[in-house]
Design a protein around this motif. Sequence first.
Motif, mmCIF file in Angstrom:
data_model
loop_
_atom_site.group_PDB
_atom_site.id
_atom_site.type_symbol
_atom_site.label_atom_id
_atom_site.label_comp_id
_atom_site.label_asym_id
_atom_site.label_seq_id
_atom_site.Cartn_x
_atom_site.Cartn_y
_atom_site.Cartn_z
ATOM 1 N N PRO A 73 0.790 -1.229 0.000
ATOM 2 C CA PRO A 73 0.000 0.000 0.000
ATOM 3 C C PRO A 73 0.826 1.285 0.000
ATOM 4 O O PRO A 73 0.322 2.334 -0.380
ATOM 5 C CB PRO A 73 -0.833 -0.093 1.273
ATOM 6 N N LEU A 74 2.099 1.212 0.419
ATOM 7 C CA LEU A 74 2.891 2.438 0.470
ATOM 8 C C LEU A 74 4.373 2.132 0.574
ATOM 9 O O LEU A 74 4.778 1.009 0.843
ATOM 10 C CB LEU A 74 2.467 3.328 1.638
ATOM 11 N N GLY A 75 5.157 3.165 0.336
ATOM 12 C CA GLY A 75 6.599 3.111 0.524
ATOM 13 C C GLY A 75 7.014 4.319 1.334
ATOM 14 O O GLY A 75 6.249 5.272 1.484
ATOM 15 N N GLU A 76 8.228 4.286 1.849
ATOM 16 C CA GLU A 76 8.734 5.400 2.639
ATOM 17 C C GLU A 76 10.147 5.730 2.195
ATOM 18 O O GLU A 76 10.928 4.840 1.861
ATOM 19 C CB GLU A 76 8.733 5.045 4.130
ATOM 20 N N GLY A 77 10.437 6.997 2.182
ATOM 21 C CA GLY A 77 11.766 7.466 1.808
ATOM 22 C C GLY A 77 11.894 8.919 2.192
ATOM 23 O O GLY A 77 11.276 9.379 3.150
ATOM 24 N N ALA A 78 12.680 9.651 1.412
ATOM 25 C CA ALA A 78 12.877 11.074 1.670
ATOM 26 C C ALA A 78 12.856 11.834 0.355
ATOM 27 O O ALA A 78 13.289 11.320 -0.681
ATOM 28 C CB ALA A 78 14.189 11.309 2.393
ATOM 29 N N MET A 79 12.353 13.053 0.410
ATOM 30 C CA MET A 79 12.379 13.943 -0.740
ATOM 31 C C MET A 79 13.832 14.378 -0.963
ATOM 32 O O MET A 79 14.671 14.193 -0.082
ATOM 33 C CB MET A 79 11.496 15.163 -0.484
ATOM 34 N N PRO A 80 14.148 14.958 -2.114
ATOM 35 C CA PRO A 80 15.528 15.402 -2.361
ATOM 36 C C PRO A 80 16.077 16.339 -1.282
ATOM 37 O O PRO A 80 17.274 16.337 -1.012
ATOM 38 C CB PRO A 80 15.440 16.109 -3.720
ATOM 39 N N ASP A 81 15.200 17.099 -0.623
ATOM 40 C CA ASP A 81 15.664 18.011 0.432
ATOM 41 C C ASP A 81 15.774 17.325 1.800
ATOM 42 O O ASP A 81 16.084 17.965 2.801
ATOM 43 C CB ASP A 81 14.759 19.232 0.532
ATOM 44 N N GLY A 82 15.509 16.007 1.860
ATOM 45 C CA GLY A 82 15.621 15.253 3.101
ATOM 46 C C GLY A 82 14.330 15.112 3.880
ATOM 47 O O GLY A 82 14.286 14.385 4.872
ATOM 48 N N THR A 83 13.255 15.778 3.463
ATOM 49 C CA THR A 83 11.971 15.682 4.148
ATOM 50 C C THR A 83 11.428 14.255 4.049
ATOM 51 O O THR A 83 11.332 13.716 2.949
ATOM 52 C CB THR A 83 10.948 16.655 3.519
ATOM 53 N N PRO A 84 11.070 13.626 5.180
ATOM 54 C CA PRO A 84 10.483 12.283 5.118
ATOM 55 C C PRO A 84 9.187 12.294 4.313
ATOM 56 O O PRO A 84 8.350 13.187 4.455
ATOM 57 C CB PRO A 84 10.200 11.946 6.586
ATOM 58 N N MET A 85 9.034 11.313 3.422
ATOM 59 C CA MET A 85 7.837 11.232 2.589
ATOM 60 C C MET A 85 7.326 9.799 2.550
ATOM 61 O O MET A 85 8.031 8.857 2.869
ATOM 62 C CB MET A 85 8.110 11.748 1.180
ATOM 63 N N SER A 86 6.065 9.712 2.148
ATOM 64 C CA SER A 86 5.442 8.415 1.868
ATOM 65 C C SER A 86 4.986 8.414 0.425
ATOM 66 O O SER A 86 4.516 9.433 -0.086
ATOM 67 C CB SER A 86 4.233 8.185 2.783
#
Length: 115
Positions: A77-90
């Motif tokens: 249903p989802l993945g987790e990582g970070a945006m290029p600026d380091g902000t945590p994202m889903s």
Amino acid sequence: MRYTGSCHCGKVAFEVEGELKEVLDCNCSICQKKGALLWFVPRTAVKMLPPDANLKTYTFGPARIKHRFCPECGIHPLGEGAMPDGTPMSAINVRCLDGVDLAALPVRHFDGRSM
């Protein structure tokens, strides 16, 4: 707007808050096989119901993205990582959201295979 979503068996459920304007269709090896259409949101916009302890994680390659899935039914249903600026994202698999008209959403194609 608030959306609800889940895996197939319902052991992984979540709410996500945001404006769903478009989805991303990535052609990397895992996204292509999953058939996921992705919507990227800040991780703070996602609330897991029940706690995400029900999720298992798969990573590969440089392991920048945690591909989360239900160990019971296997749905991602989802993945987790970070945006290029380091902000945590889903990365929400929009196919797992309730009541979304997928045909009405613009699709942006992303060449993840070349990364």
